[in-house]
Design a protein around this motif. Structure first.
Motif, short mmCIF file in Angstrom:
data_model
loop_
_atom_site.label_atom_id
_atom_site.label_comp_id
_atom_site.label_asym_id
_atom_site.label_seq_id
_atom_site.Cartn_x
_atom_site.Cartn_y
_atom_site.Cartn_z
N GLY A 1 -10.81 -2.30 -2.67
CA GLY A 1 -10.87 -1.90 -0.98
C GLY A 1 -10.70 -3.47 -0.50
O GLY A 1 -10.94 -3.55 0.91
N ASN A 2 -10.93 -4.25 -1.13
CA ASN A 2 -11.82 -6.69 -0.38
C ASN A 2 -10.42 -6.67 -0.16
O ASN A 2 -9.00 -6.28 -0.22
N VAL A 3 -10.51 -7.18 1.82
CA VAL A 3 -9.54 -8.19 2.25
C VAL A 3 -9.95 -9.22 1.75
O VAL A 3 -10.96 -10.25 1.95
N TYR A 4 -9.26 -10.40 1.02
CA TYR A 4 -8.95 -11.71 0.81
C TYR A 4 -8.12 -12.36 2.07
O TYR A 4 -7.19 -12.02 2.14
N ARG A 5 -8.56 -13.27 2.85
CA ARG A 5 -7.96 -13.72 4.15
C ARG A 5 -7.87 -14.91 3.85
O ARG A 5 -8.50 -16.14 3.63
N CYS A 6 -6.32 -16.01 4.22
CA CYS A 6 -6.16 -17.22 3.56
C CYS A 6 -5.89 -17.99 5.35
O CYS A 6 -5.32 -17.09 6.02
N ILE A 7 -6.80 -18.93 5.95
CA ILE A 7 -7.11 -19.25 7.08
C ILE A 7 -6.58 -20.67 6.85
O ILE A 7 -7.10 -20.94 6.40
N VAL A 8 -5.63 -20.55 7.78
CA VAL A 8 -4.96 -21.71 7.94
C VAL A 8 -5.14 -22.42 9.29
O VAL A 8 -4.63 -22.38 10.67
N SER A 9 -5.19 -23.68 9.51
CA SER A 9 -5.67 -24.09 10.91
C SER A 9 -4.25 -26.01 10.72
O SER A 9 -4.60 -26.62 9.64
N HIS A 10 -3.46 -26.01 12.10
CA HIS A 10 -3.41 -27.03 11.97
C HIS A 10 -3.05 -27.59 13.91
O HIS A 10 -3.26 -26.24 14.14
N LYS A 11 -2.47 -28.90 14.34
CA LYS A 11 -3.01 -28.85 15.32
C LYS A 11 -1.50 -28.27 16.02
O LYS A 11 -1.85 -28.01 17.46
N THR A 12 -0.45 -27.42 15.46
CA THR A 12 0.18 -26.98 16.63
C THR A 12 0.28 -25.06 16.73
O THR A 12 1.07 -24.91 17.52
N PHE A 13 -1.39 -24.93 15.85
CA PHE A 13 -0.97 -23.35 15.69
C PHE A 13 -2.60 -23.59 17.39
O PHE A 13 -3.60 -24.05 17.27
N PRO A 14 -2.71 -22.85 18.64
CA PRO A 14 -3.23 -22.36 19.18
C PRO A 14 -4.66 -22.36 19.25
O PRO A 14 -5.82 -22.49 19.42
N ALA A 15 -4.60 -21.34 17.45
CA ALA A 15 -5.72 -20.53 17.09
C ALA A 15 -5.39 -20.74 15.45
O ALA A 15 -4.68 -20.67 14.85
N ASN A 16 -6.19 -20.49 14.71
CA ASN A 16 -5.75 -20.33 13.01
C ASN A 16 -5.16 -19.54 12.82
O ASN A 16 -5.55 -18.58 14.05
N LEU A 17 -4.76 -20.07 11.66
CA LEU A 17 -3.98 -18.39 11.49
C LEU A 17 -4.09 -17.24 10.70
O LEU A 17 -4.89 -18.28 9.28
N LEU A 18 -4.70 -16.08 10.59
CA LEU A 18 -4.97 -15.70 9.42
C LEU A 18 -3.83 -14.23 8.64
O LEU A 18 -3.03 -14.25 9.65
N LEU A 19 -3.39 -14.35 7.61
CA LEU A 19 -2.69 -13.57 7.08
C LEU A 19 -3.61 -13.11 5.61
O LEU A 19 -4.76 -13.94 4.97
N ASN A 20 -3.47 -11.53 5.41
CA ASN A 20 -4.61 -11.05 4.04
C ASN A 20 -4.02 -10.34 3.80
O ASN A 20 -2.38 -10.19 3.58
N SER A 21 -4.49 -10.43 2.67
CA SER A 21 -3.88 -9.32 1.15
C SER A 21 -5.23 -8.23 0.64
O SER A 21 -6.56 -8.82 0.49
N ILE A 22 -4.58 -6.68 0.89
CA ILE A 22 -5.96 -6.36 -0.14
C ILE A 22 -5.19 -5.69 -1.44
O ILE A 22 -4.58 -5.60 -2.24
N LEU A 23 -7.08 -5.81 -1.74
CA LEU A 23 -7.19 -5.75 -3.38
C LEU A 23 -7.33 -4.58 -4.33
O LEU A 23 -8.23 -3.23 -3.07
N THR A 24 -6.96 -3.70 -4.51
CA THR A 24 -7.06 -2.15 -5.68
C THR A 24 -7.37 -3.07 -6.83
O THR A 24 -6.53 -3.22 -7.61
N VAL A 25 -9.11 -2.43 -6.62
CA VAL A 25 -9.18 -2.33 -8.47
C VAL A 25 -8.97 -0.91 -9.31
O VAL A 25 -9.60 0.32 -9.12
N THR A 26 -8.84 -0.81 -10.75
CA THR A 26 -8.29 0.56 -11.27
C THR A 26 -9.85 -0.04 -12.43
O THR A 26 -9.93 -0.94 -12.71
#
Length: 965
Positions: free
Chosen positions: A227-252
């Motif tokens: 159930g953990n969420v792993y987030r990629c955080i990208v910062s560039h001067k063209t973005f007014p704020a950091n861009l956040l992208l998530n991936s959800i983990l399922t462990v068996t």
């Protein structure tokens, strides 16, 4: 955290001197903002340059100069981008522009379309508002916003197994980007990610100057990480704020021991599959035939005439290496296509991988660059650049195609094609003004020639500064020039006012459907106002001999200030008198000048009744006012009065004048015409004395005007003891010109025989003045000038009448011929023609189809039926800005005829132009050109010029309205 960047990031911007302002004059300033201006790649931008510190409502752009410079981080010196000087725009970079209307309001903003990375840097706006200078700087940064993706977005994994998340950041600029990873768990106790699990690669530059970078996160989760969420955080001067992208983990949970055997069996099967797959992989990678992926004719297939351009093709991912690529061209209306270039990979030198070889094609309009490249996956690639020199005559509507022959295409070659379109952007000549001295009381004509464009669908408009003009412009028909491109002319008639001084008049043209336009402009530097000259005032109002007299006059409402004033006595300049002329004075309300001039002198008796005149010479135009000096105790003569006022030929006319204020009584009065004294019909009343002791009388003349009096002067002369020379008054009889009446042609004898002398005559009557031209023709050939008038006389109606004859000896060929008599009266601009067909008596050949000797009047010189097939004449004036008194040449192309097979006549109004005609056959035998050169007069301001062409079967013609400048 990973960071991509470094020295390469300096390509877009070097932050120096933000918004600097350098003040070079006492008041003039240039303001350009205090922060960098950031713009995205390929956007259109405007860099502001605000001018302040001037003391007028609007800037006079005639006194303004603007130069824009760019200093890039990698350049040692700044380079010029755009210049505005004396109303002329000079862009050094394609598409750079400034607005005249904005500049008048103090904004010298620079507009740049499709901005590129290489154009980032420090821009300097250098402004001159005579006599002051100022400059400012602004920083421009060009950026590209990245696209970001995270995959997979959902990941399932057994505990203690390993998988990788991929975060891709593409197409960004500048090369400065931050990528961080973050873990979000349910207990929210630990959000850190181990650094050793993160791998961020170096950024890679793309062909367009942008960059790509990839970051990977390795996952080795336990069951509690489910159930953990792993987030990629990208910062560039063209973005007014950091861009956040998530991936959800399922462990068996991991698999049990009882399944090991089954797993071993499955593993064995999997190993077999892997071996089989490896074989398939090896086949696919090194032996399978793969057709090329084709990207054909990338670029703009709408090209500009004579402007080099390029198209791009790429043939990628094919195997095996042998490939043949051929290019073909099929021109418009051409049935067969022509091979213009062929390339084979076997002949290409693979050692030159990555290099380009320029290879000439069989067409002068194309040049190809192609080479073979080996790819890492065992396939091949061929990039191709097609350099094109477009020519509208050869490539417009042509079809460019290619054929690819490769083993993967089993049956037929692959074919790609595209249609080419070539346009020619219009060229505008400088605008011509109909006069060098524009005046508010006279309309001017601005003319612009637009040429060298294709297709012929063109749009034209006129502007005053940035606004449209209310006047409707004239646009000529679009025609094809000798170079095969189209041309036309547009003109605009303007009535100017003082508010138009300094305005810029612009003619803009563009091909229909295109936004890009071309323009030509004309500036109204000055407007000439002709002086108003008042009546001359005399002080004292009743001047006396040998007593000082002052004449004064006001000269008002003129511009510019320079003008010359001189005083005249009769026809001689007054040089010894005391002349005082005021310096020009400016009226602030009207911005026009005025001055006063006066002359003081002592009149002598011989100055009585002499006209004193002031002449004001301004911009090569002279304005006059006269004052007749009438001295006290000297005879005064009134103007001659006509009764009736409308003079007619053959009707009685009375002329009278009065002589006043003379002493002693004796006086002599004579009437004269030109220099001949008129005694008959003249009378003088006995002088009478008035209450002041002075005498007065009147004199008259009775006459019946005739054509002899046309244009002649009649005057009265008064001689008296007090006068040193006679006083004269003159009048011109306003007699109208009368066009002649022409009789039918008479023949003597009425029925001539072969070899018999025949006399043809016409009577011409009721005309004035006497000057008249008569010519006789047989068919279209003029007969010898042996015609003569008989006893030209004045008739009872006061008009001229005369008889004109010609004689010749007949021969057999004269039977059925047409004879013509043409009578031209220049004073009335009239041309009358009489014609008949001659039938010889006792002529043996059947003449039932030939009419009897007949005379009839016909003012049209083309009596035969007009041919619709070749009636294609079009008169053109090849003299630019034709003017009165100067040679004007018109020409006309006659299709499908020769000079020998035709007869050509040119007419101005109703009468023939006899001199200045030249005919010349065309070398290609397509016809001949007839031209006429003559000097038009003032009254020819809008006269009708006609060309008529006669053949034995038919006749045709064309008319042209000549408009003088």
């Amino acid at each position: 955290m990973a960071r991509a960047g470094g020295c390469a990031g300096q390509r877009g911007l070097l932050l120096l001197g933000l918004g600097g302002v350098l003040q070079l004059a006492e008041t003039l300033q240039v303001l350009m903002g205090s922060t960098p201006q950031i713009v995205s790649l390929n956007d259109n931008i405007s860099i502001p340059c605000k001018i302040s510190g001037y003391n007028t409502a609007e800037l006079d752009i005639k006194n303004v100069g603007v130069t824009w410079y760019l200093k890039t981080p990698r350049a040692d010196q700044k380079e010029e981008v755009f210049t505005f000087l004396v109303g002329e725009h000079t862009p050094r970079r394609n598409g750079a522009s400034m607005s005249d209307s904005d500049l008048r309001r103090g904004n010298a903003a620079l507009s740049l379309p499709q901005i590129q990375f290489k154009e980032a840097g420090i821009y300097t706006c250098q402004v001159t508002v005579t006599p002051f200078d100022a400059q400012g700087t602004a920083v421009l940064e060009v950026v590209a916003q990245p696209t970001v993706s995270l995959s997979p977005k959902e990941v399932t994994i057994e505990s203690d197994k390993e998988k990788t998340l991929l975060c891709e950041v593409n197409k960004f600029y500048p090369n400065l980007v931050d990528i961080k990873w973050m873990k979000i768990s349910e207990n929210n106790q630990d959000s850190s990610v181990k650094a050793e699990d993160i791998c961020t690669g170096a950024s890679v530059e793309n062909e367009d100057g942008t960059f790509n970078v990839t970051s990977r996160l390795r996952l080795q989760p336990a069951l509690q990480d489910n159930g953990n969420v792993y987030r990629c955080i990208v910062s560039h001067k063209t973005f007014p704020a950091n861009l956040l992208l998530n991936s959800i983990l399922t462990v068996t949970a991991p698999r049990s021991d009882s399944s090991i055997l089954i797993g071993a069996i499955i593993g064995t099967i999997a190993a077999c599959i892997i071996v089989l797959g490896l074989g398939v992989f090896m086949y696919d990678k090194y032996f399978k035939k793969i057709p090329p992926t084709i990207m054909a004719f990338i670029g703009n297939v709408e090209m500009k005439h004579l402007e080099d351009t390029s198209l791009y093709c790429q043939f990628s991912g094919f195997r095996p290496k042998p490939i043949t690529i051929a290019f073909f061209l099929r021109k418009y209306l051409q049935e067969q296509k022509e091979k213009i270039y062929c390339w084979n990979s076997e002949k290409d030198d693979i050692q030159r991988d990555g290099e380009s070889a320029a290879l000439l094609s069989t067409s002068k309009n194309f040049q190809f660059q192609m080479h073979l490249k080996s790819l890492d996956n065992g396939t091949f690639e061929v990039p191709c650049i097609i350099h094109i020199s477009p020519n509208v005559h050869e490539l417009n509507k042509a079809e460019l195609s290619l054929e690819i022959i490769h083993e993967a295409f089993q049956q037929h070659p692959a074919i790609e094609m595209t249609a080419l379109k070539v346009i020619a952007i219009p060229v505008l000549d400088p605008i011509l003004c109909s006069t060098d001295v524009p005046r508010p009381d006279e309309p001017i004509t601005l003319t612009c020639r637009i040429h060298s464009f294709s297709p012929e669908t063109i749009e034209l408009a006129w502007y005053k500064d940035g606004d449209g003009v209310p006047e409707k412009p004239f646009i000529s028909d679009v025609a094809r020039g000798p170079d095969g491109l189209f041309f036309c002319t547009s003109s605009l008639i303007l009535h100017l006012g003082v508010e138009d001084i300094g305005r810029r008049f612009i003619c803009k043209a563009n091909l229909k459907g295109l936004r890009q336009h071309k323009e030509s402009s004309w500036n109204l530097e000055n407007l000439t106002f002709t002086p108003k000259v008042s009546n001359i005032v005399c002080e004292p109002s009743i001047p006396e001999s040998v007593k000082a007299v002052t004449l004064s006059c006001q000269v008002t409402d003129y511009h510019p200030a320079e003008c010359q004033v001189r005083w005249m006595r009769g026809f001689e300049e007054l040089t010894e008198a005391a002349i005082k002329t005021q310096d020009p004075q400016l009226d602030a309300a009207t911005n026009l000048y005025h001055r006063v001039s006066q002359v003081t002198f002592t009149p002598e008796p011989e100055d009585h009744a002499v006209e004193f005149t002031i002449e004001v010479i301004h911009c090569n135009r002279t304005t006059k006012k006269s004052y007749p000096l009438m001295l006290k105790d000297f005879p005064r003569i009134t103007s001659i009065v006509l009764s009736p006022n409308d003079v007619e030929y053959g009707k009685p006319l009375s002329l009278t004048c009065e002589i006043k204020d003379f002493y002693p009584k004796d006086i002599q009065v004579q009437w004269f015409q030109e220099n001949d004294v008129i005694k008959e019909g003249s009378s003088v009343q006995e002088p009478k004395q008035d209450t002041s002791g002075l005498f007065y009388t009147s004199s008259g003349l009775q006459l019946i005007p005739s054509a002899r009096d046309y244009g002649r002067k009649i005057g009265v002369k008064v001689m008296h003891k007090t006068l040193t020379k006679p006083i004269t008054k003159n009048v011109y009889l306003k007699l109208p010109a009368k066009s002649p009446a022409v009789s039918e042609i008479r023949a003597t004898p009425a029925s001539p025989k072969v070899n018999e002398t025949v006399c043809l005559e016409v009577s011409i009557s009721d005309f004035a003045p006497e000057n008249i031209k008569v010519a006789w023709y047989k068919e279209w050939s003029e007969l010898p000038k042996d015609n003569h008038n008989i006893d030209t006389q004045i008739g009872k109606n006061g008009l001229w009448f005369s008889t004109f004859k010609t004689q010749f000896t007949t021969n057999a060929s004269d039977n059925g011929k047409m004879f013509r008599c043409k009578v031209i009266h220049p004073a009335t601009n009239s041309c009358t023609e009489k014609m008949f067909i001659l039938k010889l008596n006792d002529f043996s050949t059947s003449t039932r189809d030939i009419p009897s000797l007949t005379g009839y009047q016909n003012h049209t010189l083309s009596p035969r039926p007009i041919s619709q097939e070749i009636n294609t004449l079009k008169i053109e004036c090849i003299t630019r800005n034709p003017k009165a008194g100067e040679d004007v040449t018109l020409h006309c192309f006659v299709h499908g005829r020769t000079m020998e097979s035709t007869f050509v006549s040119w007419f101005k109004g109703k009468y023939t132009i006899e001199d200045g005609i030249e005919n010349k056959d065309c070398e290609d035998e397509s016809g001949f050109i007839t031209s006429v050169t003559f000097k038009p007069e003032e009254q020819d301001k809008e006269c009708k010029i006609r060309c008529e062409v006669f053949t034995e079967e038919e006749s045709f013609g064309d008319s042209y309205i000549l408009k003088l400048a």
